[in-house]
Scaffold this motif. Structure first.
Motif, PDB file in Angstrom:
ATOM      1  N   VAL A 209       0.847  -1.198   0.000  1.00 31.40           N
ATOM      2  CA  VAL A 209       0.000   0.000   0.000  1.00 31.40           C
ATOM      3  C   VAL A 209       0.885   1.251   0.000  1.00 31.40           C
ATOM      4  O   VAL A 209       0.610   2.236  -0.684  1.00 31.40           O
ATOM      5  N   GLU A 210       1.998   1.200   0.766  1.00 30.97           N
ATOM      6  CA  GLU A 210       2.978   2.293   0.778  1.00 30.97           C
ATOM      7  C   GLU A 210       3.631   2.453  -0.592  1.00 30.97           C
ATOM      8  O   GLU A 210       3.743   3.570  -1.113  1.00 30.97           O
ATOM      9  N   GLU A 211       4.053   1.331  -1.144  1.00 26.46           N
ATOM     10  CA  GLU A 211       4.808   1.338  -2.414  1.00 26.46           C
ATOM     11  C   GLU A 211       4.038   2.044  -3.524  1.00 26.46           C
ATOM     12  O   GLU A 211       4.593   2.819  -4.292  1.00 26.46           O
ATOM     13  N   PHE A 212       2.744   1.763  -3.608  1.00 25.20           N
ATOM     14  CA  PHE A 212       1.947   2.295  -4.718  1.00 25.20           C
ATOM     15  C   PHE A 212       1.051   3.461  -4.287  1.00 25.20           C
ATOM     16  O   PHE A 212       0.216   3.908  -5.056  1.00 25.20           O
ATOM     17  N   ASN A 213       1.256   3.939  -3.045  1.00 24.62           N
ATOM     18  CA  ASN A 213       0.488   5.070  -2.519  1.00 24.62           C
ATOM     19  C   ASN A 213      -1.014   4.853  -2.706  1.00 24.62           C
ATOM     20  O   ASN A 213      -1.752   5.725  -3.177  1.00 24.62           O
ATOM     21  N   THR A 214      -1.461   3.652  -2.346  1.00 19.32           N
ATOM     22  CA  THR A 214      -2.863   3.268  -2.517  1.00 19.32           C
ATOM     23  C   THR A 214      -3.651   3.637  -1.268  1.00 19.32           C
ATOM     24  O   THR A 214      -3.191   3.417  -0.148  1.00 19.32           O
ATOM     25  N   ALA A 215      -4.832   4.191  -1.460  1.00 24.09           N
ATOM     26  CA  ALA A 215      -5.736   4.432  -0.331  1.00 24.09           C
ATOM     27  C   ALA A 215      -6.421   3.122   0.029  1.00 24.09           C
ATOM     28  O   ALA A 215      -6.549   2.218  -0.814  1.00 24.09           O
ATOM     29  N   ALA A 216      -6.860   2.995   1.275  1.00 25.68           N
ATOM     30  CA  ALA A 216      -7.490   1.740   1.693  1.00 25.68           C
ATOM     31  C   ALA A 216      -8.543   1.985   2.770  1.00 25.68           C
ATOM     32  O   ALA A 216      -8.390   2.869   3.612  1.00 25.68           O
ATOM     33  N   LEU A 217      -9.591   1.169   2.709  1.00 23.35           N
ATOM     34  CA  LEU A 217     -10.507   1.005   3.834  1.00 23.35           C
ATOM     35  C   LEU A 217     -10.156  -0.337   4.455  1.00 23.35           C
ATOM     36  O   LEU A 217     -10.206  -1.362   3.768  1.00 23.35           O
ATOM     37  N   TYR A 218      -9.760  -0.336   5.726  1.00 25.48           N
ATOM     38  CA  TYR A 218      -9.355  -1.573   6.390  1.00 25.48           C
ATOM     39  C   TYR A 218     -10.426  -1.939   7.407  1.00 25.48           C
ATOM     40  O   TYR A 218     -10.555  -1.310   8.458  1.00 25.48           O
ATOM     41  N   ILE A 219     -11.235  -2.962   7.053  1.00 26.14           N
ATOM     42  CA  ILE A 219     -12.376  -3.392   7.868  1.00 26.14           C
ATOM     43  C   ILE A 219     -11.915  -4.507   8.797  1.00 26.14           C
ATOM     44  O   ILE A 219     -11.352  -5.506   8.352  1.00 26.14           O
ATOM     45  N   THR A 220     -12.154  -4.337  10.099  1.00 26.95           N
ATOM     46  CA  THR A 220     -11.739  -5.370  11.045  1.00 26.95           C
ATOM     47  C   THR A 220     -12.482  -5.190  12.361  1.00 26.95           C
ATOM     48  O   THR A 220     -13.033  -4.125  12.629  1.00 26.95           O
ATOM     49  N   HIS A 221     -12.515  -6.266  13.159  1.00 26.95           N
ATOM     50  CA  HIS A 221     -12.987  -6.111  14.535  1.00 26.95           C
ATOM     51  C   HIS A 221     -11.822  -6.230  15.511  1.00 26.95           C
ATOM     52  O   HIS A 221     -12.014  -6.192  16.715  1.00 26.95           O
ATOM     53  N   ASP A 222     -10.599  -6.355  14.974  1.00 28.76           N
ATOM     54  CA  ASP A 222      -9.409  -6.531  15.809  1.00 28.76           C
ATOM     55  C   ASP A 222      -8.744  -5.166  16.006  1.00 28.76           C
ATOM     56  O   ASP A 222      -8.104  -4.622  15.104  1.00 28.76           O
ATOM     57  N   LEU A 223      -8.889  -4.611  17.192  1.00 27.92           N
ATOM     58  CA  LEU A 223      -8.413  -3.255  17.463  1.00 27.92           C
ATOM     59  C   LEU A 223      -6.897  -3.163  17.395  1.00 27.92           C
ATOM     60  O   LEU A 223      -6.352  -2.158  16.930  1.00 27.92           O
ATOM     61  N   ALA A 224      -6.197  -4.198  17.857  1.00 27.56           N
ATOM     62  CA  ALA A 224      -4.734  -4.170  17.832  1.00 27.56           C
ATOM     63  C   ALA A 224      -4.225  -4.197  16.394  1.00 27.56           C
ATOM     64  O   ALA A 224      -3.210  -3.568  16.072  1.00 27.56           O
ATOM     65  N   VAL A 225      -4.925  -4.907  15.515  1.00 25.23           N
ATOM     66  CA  VAL A 225      -4.524  -4.955  14.099  1.00 25.23           C
ATOM     67  C   VAL A 225      -4.746  -3.606  13.436  1.00 25.23           C
ATOM     68  O   VAL A 225      -3.873  -3.088  12.728  1.00 25.23           O
ATOM     69  N   VAL A 226      -5.913  -3.006  13.657  1.00 27.94           N
ATOM     70  CA  VAL A 226      -6.212  -1.726  12.993  1.00 27.94           C
ATOM     71  C   VAL A 226      -5.242  -0.644  13.464  1.00 27.94           C
ATOM     72  O   VAL A 226      -4.902   0.279  12.718  1.00 27.94           O
ATOM     73  N   ALA A 227      -4.737  -0.772  14.682  1.00 28.19           N
ATOM     74  CA  ALA A 227      -3.756   0.192  15.190  1.00 28.19           C
ATOM     75  C   ALA A 227      -2.474   0.192  14.363  1.00 28.19           C
ATOM     76  O   ALA A 227      -1.804   1.223  14.243  1.00 28.19           O
ATOM     77  N   GLN A 228      -2.125  -0.962  13.784  1.00 32.07           N
ATOM     78  CA  GLN A 228      -0.907  -1.056  12.969  1.00 32.07           C
ATOM     79  C   GLN A 228      -1.124  -0.549  11.546  1.00 32.07           C
ATOM     80  O   GLN A 228      -0.161  -0.182  10.868  1.00 32.07           O
ATOM     81  N   MET A 229      -2.367  -0.553  11.093  1.00 29.71           N
ATOM     82  CA  MET A 229      -2.632  -0.345   9.673  1.00 29.71           C
ATOM     83  C   MET A 229      -3.186   1.031   9.313  1.00 29.71           C
ATOM     84  O   MET A 229      -2.972   1.516   8.212  1.00 29.71           O
ATOM     85  N   ALA A 230      -3.945   1.655  10.206  1.00 32.10           N
ATOM     86  CA  ALA A 230      -4.768   2.802   9.818  1.00 32.10           C
ATOM     87  C   ALA A 230      -4.172   4.138  10.248  1.00 32.10           C
ATOM     88  O   ALA A 230      -3.546   4.256  11.302  1.00 32.10           O
ATOM     89  N   ASP A 231      -4.401   5.163   9.396  1.00 32.19           N
ATOM     90  CA  ASP A 231      -4.083   6.543   9.745  1.00 32.19           C
ATOM     91  C   ASP A 231      -5.205   7.141  10.591  1.00 32.19           C
ATOM     92  O   ASP A 231      -4.960   7.929  11.504  1.00 32.19           O
ATOM     93  N   ARG A 232      -6.442   6.757  10.247  1.00 26.12           N
ATOM     94  CA  ARG A 232      -7.614   7.217  11.000  1.00 26.12           C
ATOM     95  C   ARG A 232      -8.510   6.014  11.275  1.00 26.12           C
ATOM     96  O   ARG A 232      -8.468   5.021  10.540  1.00 26.12           O
ATOM     97  N   ILE A 233      -9.325   6.105  12.320  1.00 27.17           N
ATOM     98  CA  ILE A 233     -10.247   5.026  12.674  1.00 27.17           C
ATOM     99  C   ILE A 233     -11.653   5.602  12.790  1.00 27.17           C
ATOM    100  O   ILE A 233     -11.863   6.643  13.421  1.00 27.17           O
ATOM    101  N   LYS A 234     -12.601   4.902  12.175  1.00 30.92           N
ATOM    102  CA  LYS A 234     -14.020   5.245  12.318  1.00 30.92           C
ATOM    103  C   LYS A 234     -14.699   4.072  13.019  1.00 30.92           C
ATOM    104  O   LYS A 234     -14.579   2.925  12.576  1.00 30.92           O
ATOM    105  N   VAL A 235     -15.386   4.362  14.119  1.00 31.41           N
ATOM    106  CA  VAL A 235     -16.092   3.336  14.894  1.00 31.41           C
ATOM    107  C   VAL A 235     -17.568   3.364  14.492  1.00 31.41           C
ATOM    108  O   VAL A 235     -18.187   4.426  14.453  1.00 31.41           O
ATOM    109  N   LEU A 236     -18.118   2.176  14.194  1.00 35.40           N
ATOM    110  CA  LEU A 236     -19.509   2.051  13.755  1.00 35.40           C
ATOM    111  C   LEU A 236     -20.278   1.137  14.705  1.00 35.40           C
ATOM    112  O   LEU A 236     -19.710   0.217  15.297  1.00 35.40           O
ATOM    113  N   ARG A 237     -21.588   1.387  14.814  1.00 36.59           N
ATOM    114  CA  ARG A 237     -22.466   0.497  15.579  1.00 36.59           C
ATOM    115  C   ARG A 237     -23.872   0.608  15.021  1.00 36.59           C
ATOM    116  O   ARG A 237     -24.368   1.732  14.837  1.00 36.59           O
TER     117      ARG A 237
END
Length: 548
Positions: A209-237
């Protein structure tokens, strides 16, 4: 965490007031209610929330797509200044795969088993006119190398079943990059992976994702994983936004009570029991060697499980955990060694075992979606083993089905005539538990039963299994790669690697230092709620970091 060096202020995806409806027997039901989302070029946004929050539904809507039975009923979706909802079907199909790519949760279910990986890679760029076939094959090898796949020149010529789950997930990410899209939607891409494999997949995803400067939506329920991947976090319910913030701020200063509850979710941990050694184990494998064809998968393993006890079997993909379950259930006769039930030797093949022996050992499967017959009602799914194993019919059978539904905390009148498609992931898993209990077993094998569930739902399943064990005096073998689950529920722990037992013993003993090197690797591979954790682990292990 590697914040995007090339992230710009230029908006790539702009969603305003998104509303999505699903058909139900009672008429349309709104499942996404007025969500806004702004994603910049080169930015990674994490979408988190429990099952039913609308994460995947919103991710698919970004492509102008709604699942069967759903429709986008309101709002605007603008991708690179194009009104996605106003495009023709043909134009939308032209976006998908070429400029917007999707990486699914289960690579194994998403690849065509009849075609080689490289053929499936080349299909997209050739179809969209991005490059000819020969160039696509060369490009596949380059991306396989960047994704750190073994033998990149050769792996593309294998079929999906000939590579591991982690390798397949990386191959799918490479395939998503084949047209160099501007946006990738990652939908729980590491949920089913063990912790050591997850590190390599997360690192590879982040690098590419860095190499090609690709934007991403990273969907997960694992908070520790999203902490490594995301610039911003949106919480939904429940299809609505709870809050949104930059990752570090969200982790350190969540504003809403619901977000704080997600952060603190893993509160359940029971005290381990000491097995009653004077009684024979309820189930045992003794010096078992097993495999497929001439390939050995298990080598000389021995495990005892006592009544009322939970033995967790942990290890990375290919360690032999599920093969051990197949041997116990008689689905895979061992090459050598014995399987015992209450001290009595069992026939190697399930077809030669008595009905009472078959009844005594039951399984709950990882993917409730595929484990339940979608054409049957809950009444039939739970009722068949009730009748087959206990002989109950008519009113007695009906009462037993209702009793089992009450036991798994589902209201019988509400659920008995539903089909699996009308249930949430957690409810489906509860039906899987009821089906296993319908046989009145003494020993239950739980095969990754919480790995596909969000943390809140998973905790509910663990509490349910703990209560059932106490009430029914069940023995559990809990196959898992989730060490948080092991800490929560296990009495004894067996660590496996490459078909052998590396270490075993009481939970607290196995988790206390000093550890053998492999157990240490597993324990240090569990993601932490620290955005710098992945970079730190990669650096400590001498691996390339995404920030370099």
């Amino acid at each position: 965490m590697a914040h995007k060096a090339h992230m710009t202020d230029e908006v790539l995806l702009n969603i305003r007031g998104l509303r999505i409806e699903a058909k139900t027997e009672d008429g349309p039901k709104e499942i996404v209610s007025g969500v806004d989302l702004t994603l910049h070029k080169g930015e990674v946004m994490g979408l988190i929330g429990e099952s039913g929050a609308g994460k995947s539904t919103i991710g698919l809507a970004a492509m102008g797509y709604a699942r069967d039975g759903c429709r986008i009923s309101g709002g605007e979706i603008t991708f690179d200044d194009q009104n996605v909802l106003a495009l023709s079907d043909r134009a939308r199909r032209g976006l998908r795969g070429k400029r917007i790519a999707y990486v699914a949760q289960s690579a194994a279910a998403s690849f065509n088993p009849a075609h080689r990986l490289i053929d499936q890679y080349a299909e997209g760029p050739v179809f969209h006119g991005v490059m000819p076939r020969a160039q696509a094959e060369k490009d596949a090898v380059d991306l396989y190398r960047q994704m750190r796949l073994p033998a990149p020149e050769e792996i593309g010529f294998r079929y999906p079943h000939q590579v591991s789950g982690g390798q397949l997930q990386r191959a799918m990410t490479a395939m998503a990059m084949s047209c160099r899209p501007d946006l990738i939607i990652f939908d729980e891409p590491t949920t089913a992976l063990d912790v050591t494999t997850q590190i390599s997949v997360l690192s590879a995803i982040r690098d590419i994702v860095e190499e090609f400067n690709t934007a991403a939506l990273y969907i997960t329920h694992d908070l520790a994983v999203v902490a490594q991947m995301a610039d911003r976090i949106k919480v939904l319910r429940y299809g609505q936004e709870v809050e949104e913030a930059e990752t570090r701020r969200m982790l350190n200063e969540p504003q809403q009570d619901y977000t704080k509850s997600l952060w603190a979710v893993r509160s359940f941990q029971r005290n381990p029991k000491t097995p009653t050694q004077d009684k024979a184990p309820v189930a045992s494998v003794r010096k078992v060697t097993a495999g497929y064809g001439n390939v050995k998968v298990l080598e000389d393993i021995s495990i005892d499980i006592h009544r009322g006890e939970t033995v967790a079997v942990v290890g990375e993909s290919g360690s032999g955990k599920s093969t051990t379950a197949r041997v116990l259930t008689g689905l895979l006769p061992p090459m050598s060694g014995d399987v015992l039930l209450d001290g009595v030797q069992l026939e190697p093949h399930f077809k030669a075992r008595t009905k009472d022996q078959l009844r005594s050992i039951q399984m709950i499967y990882q993917m409730a979606d595929t484990a339940l017959n979608p054409k049957q009602k809950i009444r039939e799914i739970v009722g068949w083993p009730v009748e087959f194993y206990t002989g109950l019919k008519g009113r007695a059978k009906e009462e037993r089905i209702r009793e089992l539904l009450s036991l798994i905390e589902l209201e019988p009148d509400q659920y008995i005539d539903r089909q699996p498609s009308e249930l949430s992931g957690g409810q489906k898993q509860r039906i899987g538990i009821a089906r296993a209990l319908a046989a009145e077993p003494v020993f239950v094998i739980c095969d990754e039963v919480t790995s596909a569930l969000d943390q809140l739902v998973a905790e509910g399943i663990l509490r349910l299994l703990d209560r059932l064990q106490s009430e029914l005096d069940l023995a559990y073998m809990f196959i898992t790669h989730d060490l948080a689950t092991v800490r929560a529920i296990a009495d004894q722990v067996v660590v496996m690697k490459s078909g052998r037992i590396v270490t075993s013993g009481p939970r607290d003993q196995v988790f206390s230092p000093p550890h053998d090197p492999y157990t240490e690797l597993l324990l240090t591979s569990v993601p932490e709620m620290d955005p710098d954790w992945l970079d730190r682990v990669l650096s400590e292990r001498g691996l390339k970091s995404a920030v370099e």
